[in-house]
Structure formats: structure tokens, C-alpha cells
Design a protein around this motif. Structure first.
Motif, PDB file in Angstrom:
ATOM      1  N   ARG A 762       0.834  -1.206   0.000  1.00  7.86           N
ATOM      2  CA  ARG A 762       0.000   0.000   0.000  1.00  7.86           C
ATOM      3  C   ARG A 762       0.870   1.258   0.000  1.00  7.86           C
ATOM      4  O   ARG A 762       0.558   2.237  -0.683  1.00  7.86           O
ATOM      5  CB  ARG A 762      -0.933  -0.022   1.212  1.00  7.86           C
ATOM      6  CG  ARG A 762      -1.779   1.237   1.371  1.00  7.86           C
ATOM      7  CD  ARG A 762      -2.802   1.079   2.476  1.00  7.86           C
ATOM      8  NE  ARG A 762      -3.914   0.254   2.034  1.00  7.86           N
ATOM      9  CZ  ARG A 762      -5.033   0.741   1.489  1.00  7.86           C
ATOM     10  NH1 ARG A 762      -5.169   2.043   1.318  1.00  7.86           N
ATOM     11  NH2 ARG A 762      -6.003  -0.060   1.111  1.00  7.86           N
ATOM     12  N   CYS A 763       1.944   1.254   0.763  1.00  3.69           N
ATOM     13  CA  CYS A 763       2.826   2.433   0.809  1.00  3.69           C
ATOM     14  C   CYS A 763       3.476   2.687  -0.551  1.00  3.69           C
ATOM     15  O   CYS A 763       3.581   3.837  -0.993  1.00  3.69           O
ATOM     16  CB  CYS A 763       3.891   2.252   1.886  1.00  3.69           C
ATOM     17  SG  CYS A 763       3.296   2.574   3.556  1.00  3.69           S
ATOM     18  N   ILE A 764       3.933   1.630  -1.214  1.00  2.83           N
ATOM     19  CA  ILE A 764       4.516   1.800  -2.548  1.00  2.83           C
ATOM     20  C   ILE A 764       3.470   2.360  -3.510  1.00  2.83           C
ATOM     21  O   ILE A 764       3.761   3.255  -4.319  1.00  2.83           O
ATOM     22  CB  ILE A 764       5.077   0.452  -3.061  1.00  2.83           C
ATOM     23  CG1 ILE A 764       6.235  -0.017  -2.164  1.00  2.83           C
ATOM     24  CG2 ILE A 764       5.542   0.571  -4.505  1.00  2.83           C
ATOM     25  CD1 ILE A 764       6.702  -1.431  -2.462  1.00  2.83           C
ATOM     26  N   HIS A 765       2.251   1.843  -3.401  1.00  2.00           N
ATOM     27  CA  HIS A 765       1.142   2.326  -4.230  1.00  2.00           C
ATOM     28  C   HIS A 765       0.908   3.817  -3.996  1.00  2.00           C
ATOM     29  O   HIS A 765       0.815   4.607  -4.952  1.00  2.00           O
ATOM     30  CB  HIS A 765      -0.115   1.515  -3.875  1.00  2.00           C
ATOM     31  CG  HIS A 765      -1.239   1.667  -4.853  1.00  2.00           C
ATOM     32  ND1 HIS A 765      -2.289   0.790  -4.930  1.00  2.00           N
ATOM     33  CD2 HIS A 765      -1.486   2.605  -5.807  1.00  2.00           C
ATOM     34  CE1 HIS A 765      -3.115   1.171  -5.883  1.00  2.00           C
ATOM     35  NE2 HIS A 765      -2.653   2.275  -6.420  1.00  2.00           N
ATOM     36  N   VAL A 766       0.832   4.210  -2.707  1.00  2.00           N
ATOM     37  CA  VAL A 766       0.620   5.627  -2.377  1.00  2.00           C
ATOM     38  C   VAL A 766       1.789   6.480  -2.863  1.00  2.00           C
ATOM     39  O   VAL A 766       1.606   7.580  -3.396  1.00  2.00           O
ATOM     40  CB  VAL A 766       0.423   5.799  -0.857  1.00  2.00           C
ATOM     41  CG1 VAL A 766       0.374   7.281  -0.477  1.00  2.00           C
ATOM     42  CG2 VAL A 766      -0.857   5.107  -0.406  1.00  2.00           C
ATOM     43  N   GLY A 767       3.026   5.963  -2.707  1.00  2.00           N
ATOM     44  CA  GLY A 767       4.202   6.701  -3.165  1.00  2.00           C
ATOM     45  C   GLY A 767       4.152   6.983  -4.659  1.00  2.00           C
ATOM     46  O   GLY A 767       4.462   8.097  -5.102  1.00  2.00           O
ATOM     47  N   LEU A 768       3.742   5.998  -5.442  1.00  2.00           N
ATOM     48  CA  LEU A 768       3.648   6.192  -6.902  1.00  2.00           C
ATOM     49  C   LEU A 768       2.536   7.175  -7.251  1.00  2.00           C
ATOM     50  O   LEU A 768       2.656   7.945  -8.217  1.00  2.00           O
ATOM     51  CB  LEU A 768       3.408   4.845  -7.592  1.00  2.00           C
ATOM     52  CG  LEU A 768       4.611   3.891  -7.586  1.00  2.00           C
ATOM     53  CD1 LEU A 768       4.213   2.528  -8.116  1.00  2.00           C
ATOM     54  CD2 LEU A 768       5.763   4.462  -8.420  1.00  2.00           C
TER      55      LEU A 768
END
Length: 834
Positions: A762-768
Motif C-alpha cells: 500500500r505504501c509503494i502504491h501511495v508513493g507512486l
């Protein structure tokens, strides 16, 4: 035979040890095979909340509920079995998931004490506690099927909603405890009405106890202390088609809550790290006038008057005896019958004088008003009320529209400031007398204002002379940027004259020399573009970080001025605190709180220390940085864009809590300004958004871009610019490649222990999402906070194409600080636009 008995004994002992191990310690989820027992706690991933069995002082009952973890005193924010407590002696109770997929609290005899009672569409569910404080039951296929936020008790946490659905009849109210030691539902409740506009109420049983007034799309107009900014802390969502009205606290600092006390006080509390205590932010009712209907129908309450109650002009007490004994609850009645109510024939009606409307200013508008939706302005509102004899009063509020009252005017309060205009229908004769009285009051008020203005002018002149040296220093710095921000022209100078920064401690240069051992190299913590930072120890033993601005820096005075103005106004647990300053001759020094763990990059990019940051700690850091940034953008008294958010500008205290630092490049704005264009680009390459780096345009979404880069660096443990030799332009392109290949978790730092792959993904998704090329495609920080906590759905990101390094590979960058880690301070890279 003896050998078999011995073996069986060992097996029994092993099983008992295993059972003991399962029923003690910390758990991170509940599954059908892994229940929660009395000597266990379920902990959120960021160690913010914990759920477990508890007892209260003086009680023999046992409950299961949620409270803040590691805060003393803690706060219980939710109780499952508040109406059916367990005996304290029942140590065999458990919270488990039954065969139907529901959470069930079972006593020692396997009786169901409490259950979620929802339908699950799969055979596998589990329960987890989120860092938002929401205890959720998740279906392995269909996601969340129940959450404690849907079943509130006495406490409202950020992102949690209370309100009413008129179609289904479902009401979600806060209900007080019976006493401080008994969570059984008490007599007070708090919720929303479904009318238009909706109102916030506290009831004592079925009787109104406190009323917040009408919601005007930004605030409750019955709460004088609320303003029209996001810092008011409240939001209301009303969907007339679905018949729903919901109310929530709109401040995403998780260390904040609102609750209804056993005595009926609706209170907002926040955690103060400095005081190590819960402090009150707001409470209602705050005085007798705020208790519903104190002065009765047609009575007006003013807490500054004595007595506090009076009748509206044109009305008299229903009982003088009761009124004189300070019993005002029966209120007032009309002194003279309205002209429109007189029984007149058609032939003589033209001789009857028309009623007038007596204006009352700075009012909390009465209860039980009706909203007239098809009226467009104040004149139409007055005309409608004048032509309807049943209309006793009207008010036109620009953000609501026309409201009229046909019943007794109840719960009227007169505010010293704020409030709305209310026009009350009165007989013509009384209206004339009232106008005369109003003229006298107006003339007296004007005279008072003139006297006060003269007094303030003299006081300001005296203070200006007293602080002349400070003003001359700050006024000597000209602002080079030509934009619509507050720095335009002489706006900073005006701001300084309006806001005195001298409330901070002013240190002598000698005391700074003593604290830093004459700026010795052994005290030096780091160096940036605008000067050096030293560790110091004041006379009282307090450790501080001393930032000595370079006298040769062209931006030194501007940064100095900026930080004093901004940081002295900003107070948040995730922002570094400014302790004081020093001005002597050419010396310009800022004194900050000292943070023992220095900056985040000293851990994140150090192969020996990065293992100290496990996923739980990194996720907590990410969430708290997001909350700090949200405070800057939306929740503070100012609207601030940081412009240089990066890993080295995140400082860590002794508990590894992050604090955003360095506001030398930050800018504050007025109103709803969105985009600003500047001819001077400041910040750090690799963190700059495309529209800022290439066009000089910055906004809140520029900070969101920087946050996205920072987030991906925290997850990966790699610098954004450190991947050229791996065939990628930077970390962003590397992250996107892994994401598009379905290998997002390969981005995870190999040195990090991971407790939740779902959170990492989820964090990688939000970062992108945060590093999208177009600012409009990026979420704002309100949405980012919700996304990180799992409270919001995530759209699919697009491939980020822009890389500053790729556009200008040979451009020289003044990066003195890039080779020296920033320690307990901020470093600034300045790029002049060509």
C-alpha cells in the motif's frame, strides 16, 4: 512402560508451555485458530493503539476495548461489551472468530457475551487493529466487513463518523459512560440532526442539553470559537438523496480525540509531548449560556452580563417573580400583539400599521428553524417572512441561505464576537423605540472604538521603539520573489509588524558561545547551505541545536526571518520546535530543540544502522510525516508549503518519532490560493516536482510529490539518485518497473524486518500516486493520510515519466550538503532558474 509414561509427561508439559505461550504477549491479528486471551493484547502495526481485556479502578468487571498504547495516562476509546461485562475472575474468556466468520467474545463457559453479527461471504476472516484506532473484521476475499468505527461508544477519533441515516433509521451517536469507572451507557449522547442545515446536539436522555447551531458548510455557527478554516477541526457530510448526515473530526492527528463525558461535557483532547499529558483543546458547554434553553423561549443569554438572561426587545418575562429569582426557564412573552395577528376587517386593514423587524447582531441563531431552498438573497428572505404572519423571525446566512422560524425562539445566545444577524418580528411601535435605542448604542460604540484605536496606536508606537533593532534587521532583507504569496512586496514587513515574534526567548551571544563551547568542532552536528549547526547545552542543562547562519549567505537573513515567523506559529508533534534566537551585530542564530537521534538519513542510508528501522517503525514514521504535512497544508492557523521536504530534513527524537524541520524555504498563503509562480527555484534536486523544477510553479501538490519520493526512499532504503548503475534513471523509475511487473515487494529494503506485506504494498502504491507527473493526478495530504491508514480506496497510478536528472545530467548543482549528512538541522539546495 516407564519410558512411555516419561514421554507422555514430556508431551503434556510441552503442550502446556505452548498453550501458555499462545495466551500471553502481543498479537497482530485474530484468526479462527488464534483467539485473544486476557493476558494478550492486539497491537496496531505502528504501536499506536492496543486492544485487550481491562478492568477499571474499583470495579470487579472485565471488559475488552481499545486504548492508546505507551501513553500515560492512556485513554480507552472503545469498549465492546460495555453493557455485558465479564467477571474479573474469568481468566478463560477469549475474543475469537467463530465458524460463521464473526468476532465473538466468549466467557469461560463458552457463552457468547458479545458478537459482531455480520454476514461473511467466505470461509476465512481475520481481525486486525489499524493505526487509525479502527478494529476491523476482514473477509479474506471481499475486504472489510465490520469495523469498530461503525459501532462507536463515547469517543470519536479522526476519520470516524457519527450521524444519522433517516431512511434506514440507523443512528451512530456517542454515548457517555455511566461514570468514570463504569462504561455502561450513561444518560448523555452526542450526534447530528438530519434537518437542513444539520445541527450538532448533546442530549440528556431525550432532552436537549447543548446545541452547536447550524452547519454552514465550514463551521457550526452556534460555536463562537470556530472559524472558517480547516483548523476548526470539524466536518459534516450530508447526502439528501441517501438521507444521511455524518459528522467527524477533520484533524488527522491521531493523538487527538473527542468524547462525551459522564457529566455531558463534549471535549476535544490532544496529546502534548512536551507536557507528556493530555490537554484540552475545546469543550462544550463551556458556561451556563451554552446549556440548552437557559433563558427559555424568547430569552437571550449573554455570559458577560449580570444577570445573564434578558428578554428580546418587545418581550417581557412570563413571570417577574421567577425572573427576579434567576429562574429563567419559562422565558418571555410578547409585550404587544403583532399587527398582522389583529382581527381586522378588510376595510380597515389598510389603517393597521405593518409589523417591523428588530435586528439582533452577533447571535447564536435559535433552534427549530426552517430552511427555504428557493430563495436566492436576503431581500427575498425578508419579503417571504414579511408576507407570512406565522414567520416570527428570519436570518440570511450567505453560506446557508434563508432560514425562518415559526415557533418560539429558543436557545438564543449573544456572542461578544462572531455570530449571525437575526431579524425578529415586532409591533411597529416597539420597533420605533428600539431604533432610537439602537442609535444611542451605535454612537456609544463608535466613540468607544475611536478611544480604543487611539490607545492601540500609542501602544504600538511604544512597542515599535522598544523593538526597533529587531525590526530594522528583518526589514533590511528584500524579498526577491514576485508572486501572489504573502512575501510579495512589503507584505513580510507588514506581517512582522502585526505578529510579534519576540515571545520566543532572546539569547545573548555570550550564552550561545558558552552553550556551544565557542562553536567548537566537537560540538558541530552538520553544515548546510545557510550555515552550520552545533549541539549546545544551556545553563539550565537543556540540550539544544544551535543554527548559526553564515554572514556571507545571500539568503541568510531571508531564511532567518522566515523561520522565526513560521515556526513560532506552528505547533505540532511532528514539527521541530523553535526554542529561541540570538541577534547581535552580524550574528543571526536560531535555537531549536535537540533531537538525539539526529536525522532520518543517518539511519536509512547507513548499512550498519538501517536494520534498526524495522517495518513497524518505518510505517509509523511515514504516517507521522504525513500528518505533519497535513497540518502544514490544512490544519494549522497558516497555510504553509514546505518546498524542501526530504529525508535529511526529517529529524528523530529519542523515541524515533519524526519531526519535519527547516522552514527557511517554506511559504505561507492566504485564502484558497492554489498555484504560485516564482522566478527562483529553491529546494533539492530529486525531490522537486516537474511543474516546479521546470516552470517554477509550486503548490501543496509540490510537497506531495516530495513526500512520495521520501516514502519510496523509506521503503527501499535507497536514495532517489542512487540507481544509475542499475539501468534506471532513479528510484522512481525502478519502483515503477517493479510495480508494473507485479514485483512491488522487491523494492523493500532487504535489511528491514517486515511485519505486513500488505502495508508495504500500500505504501509503494501511495508513493507512486504522489509522484505523478501532473499535479492534479496527485492526492492531497488529507487523502494520503486516509490511504495510508487503509481508510480509502487507491486509484491506479500512471507511469512517472519526468526525472530532473535525466533532463539536465550535466548541470552543476550547489550541493555542499549532499556530501555531508544533515544532522539535527536542515540543508537547502538553491537552484536559480535560467
Amino acid at each position: 512402560m516407564r519410558l512411555m509414561i516419561s514421554w507422555c509427561s514430556c508431551l503434556v508439559i510441552f503442550c502446556l508451555l505452548q498453550a501458555s505461550h499462545r495466551t500471553s504477549g502481543v498479537a497482530y491479528n485474530i484468526t479462527p485458530s488464534e483467539p485473544l486471551f486476557p493476558n494478550q493484547t492486539l497491537v496496531s502495526s505502528g504501536n499506536i493503539f492496543e486492544l485487550g481485556f481491562f478492568t477499571l479502578s474499583g470495579s470487579e468487571n472485565q471488559y475488552i476495548g481499545i486504548r492508546y498504547k505507551n501513553l500515560t495516562p492512556s485513554k480507552i476509546v472503545w469498549v465492546a461489551n460495555r453493557e455485558q461485562p465479564l467477571p474479573y475472575t474469568d481468566r478463560s474468556a477469549k475474543l475469537t472468530i467463530g465458524s460463521d466468520g464473526n468476532l465473538k467474545l466468549m466467557d469461560g463457559q463458552e457463552n457468547i457475551v458479545w458478537s459482531t453479527n455480520v454476514s461473511s461471504r467466505s470461509n476465512y476472516t481475520l481481525a486486525v487493529l489499524l493505526d487509525s484506532g479502527n478494529f476491523v473484521l476482514q473477509d479474506g476475499i471481499y475486504g472489510e466487513i465490520w469495523g469498530s468505527f461503525e459501532d462507536p461508544t463515547d469517543t470519536l477519533l479522526p476519520t470516524m463518523k457519527i450521524g444519522v441515516n433517516v431512511r434506514t433509521g440507523v443512528k451512530k451517536f456517542l454515548i457517555s459512560w455511566r461514570s468514570d469507572s463504569d462504561p455502561f451507557p450513561g444518560s448523555f449522547s452526542t450526534g447530528m440532526t438530519s434537518e437542513t442545515p444539520p445541527q450538532a446536539f448533546t442530549w440528556n436522555g431525550l432532552t436537549p442539553y447543548w446545541r452547536g447551531g447550524q452547519w454552514d458548510k465550514s463551521k457550526f455557527i452556534g460555536i463562537a470559537t470556530m472559524d472558517q478554516s480547516y483548523s476548526s477541526g470539524f466536518t459534516v457530510q450530508q447526502d439528501t438523496q441517501k438521507g444521511t448526515t455524518y459528522y467527524s473530526v477533520n484533524r488527522y492527528d491521531i493523538f487527538l480525540y473527542m468524547f462525551i463525558s459522564p457529566g455531558g461535557s463534549l471535549t476535544i483532547m490532544y496529546w502534548d509531548d512536551g507536557a507528556r499529558a493530555w490537554l484540552m483543546d475545546w469543550a462544550a458547554p463551556n458556561n451556563t449560556c451554552e446549556i440548552y434553553g437557559t433563558c427559555g423561549p424568547f430569552g437571550v443569554c449573554n455570559s458577560l452580563n449580570s444577570p445573564i438572561c434578558r428578554c428580546i426587545d418587545g418581550f417581557v418575562p412570563k413571570s417577574n417573580e421567577e425572573w427576579n429569582s434567576l429562574n429563567w426557564t419559562r422565558g418571555c412573552e410578547r409585550e404587544m400583539e403583532l399587527n398582522c395577528q389583529k382581527n381586522t376587517s378588510t376595510s380597515t386593514y389598510t389603517n393597521v400599521k405593518k409589523d417591523a423587524f428588530w435586528q439582533m447582531s452577533q447571535m447564536k441563531l435559535p433552534d427549530s428553524g426552517n430552511y427555504i431552498s428557493d430563495i436566492g438573497d436576503e431581500e427575498e428572505c425578508e419579503s417571504w417572512c414579511r408576507s407570512n404572519c406565522s414567520c416570527l423571525a428570519y436570518s440570511y446566512v450567505s453560506t446557508i441561505g434563508c432560514m425562518v422560524w415559526s415557533k418560539d425562539l429558543i436557545d438564543l445566545q449573544e456572542f461578544p464576537t462572531a455570530g449571525e444577524d437575526l431579524f425578529v418580528r415586532v409591533a411597529h411601535v416597539k420597533a420605533g423605540g428600539s431604533r432610537h435605542k439602537a442609535v444611542i448604542i451605535s454612537l456609544s460604540t463608535i466613540a468607544g472604538i475611536i478611544f480604543f484605536a487611539v490607545f492601540v496606536f500609542v501602544l504600538c508606537k511604544w512597542r515599535a521603539n522598544k523593538t526597533g533593532n529587531f525590526r530594522r534587521l528583518l526589514d533590511s532583507a528584500d524579498t526577491p520573489e514576485k508572486s501572489t504569496e504573502l512575501t510579495q512586496g512589503n507584505a513580510w514587513q507588514k506581517q512582522l509588524k502585526q505578529d510579534d515574534s519576540l515571545e520566543l526567548t532572546l539569547y545573548s551571544f555570550d550564552s550561545i558561545l558558552l552553550a556551544t563551547n565557542k562553536f567548537s568542532t566537537t560540538s558541530k552536528l552538520g553544515q548546510g547551505g545557510f550555515g552550520s549547526v552545533y549541539k549546545g547545552k544551556l545553563k539550565d542543562g537543556k540540550e539544544v541545536a544551535v543554527k548559526r547562519l553564515s554572514s556571507t549567505s545571500a539568503q541568510g537573513v531571508e531564511e532567518f526571518k522566515n523561520e522565526i515567523i513560521l515556526i513560532s506559529k506552528l505547533q505540532h508533534r511532528n514539527l521541530v520546535k523553535l526554542v529561541g534566537y540570538c541577534i547581535e551585530g552580524e550574528e543571526k542564530i536560531l535555537v531549536y530543540e535537540y533531537l538525539s537521534n539526529k536525522s532520518l538519513d543517518t539511519f536509512l542510508f547507513d548499512s550498519r544502522k538501517k536494520a534498526e528501522l524495522d517495518w513497524g517503525k518505518r510505517f509509523q514514521i511515514i504516517q507521522e510525516i504525513a500528518r505533519g504535512l497535513l497540518y502544514l497544508h490544512r490544519d494549522s492557523c497558516l497555510r504553509v508549503i514546505h518546498r524542501d521536504l526530504k529525508v535529511s530534513n526529517i529529524l528523530l527524537d529519542e523515541k524515533m518519532n519524526p519531526k519535519i524541520s527547516d522552514f527557511g524555504l517554506a511559504r505561507m498563503f492566504e485564502g484558497t490560493q492554489v498555484l504560485v509562480n516564482t522566478q527562483k527555484i529553491v529546494g533539492t534536486l530529486g525531490y522537486m516536482s516537474p511543474e516546479y523544477a521546470m516552470g517554477g510553479i509550486f503548490s501543496e501538490r509540490s510537497d506531495v510529490y516530495s513526500f512520495g519520493v521520501l516514502l519510496l526512499e523509506i521503503v527501499s532504503g535507497k536514495k532517489n539518485t542512487a540507481l544509475y548503475d542499475q539501468g534506471h534513471l532513479n528510484l522512481l523509475s525502478y519502483a515503477w518497473q517493479l510495480w508494473s511487473d507485479g514485483k512491488a515487494l522487491d523494492l523493500t529494503d532487504v535489511a528491514m524486518a517486515v511485519s505486513s506485506h500488505l502495508e508495504v504494498t500500500r505504501c509503494i502504491h501511495v508513493g507512486l500516486l504522489c509522484v505523478q507527473d501532473h499535479a492534479t493526478d496527485r492526492p492531497n495530504m488529507s487523502n494520503v493520510v486516509l490511504m495510508l491508514s487503509g481508510e480509502s480506496d487507491l486509484p491506479q497510478p500512471r507511469q512517472p515519466i519526468f526525472t530532473f536528472q535525466a533532463e539536465m545530467p550535466n548541470r552543476s548543482i550547489p550541493s555542499q550538503q549532499e556530501s555531508i549528512r544533515s544532522v539535527n538541522t536542515i540543508t537547502n539546495t538553491v537552484v536559480e532558474g535560467r
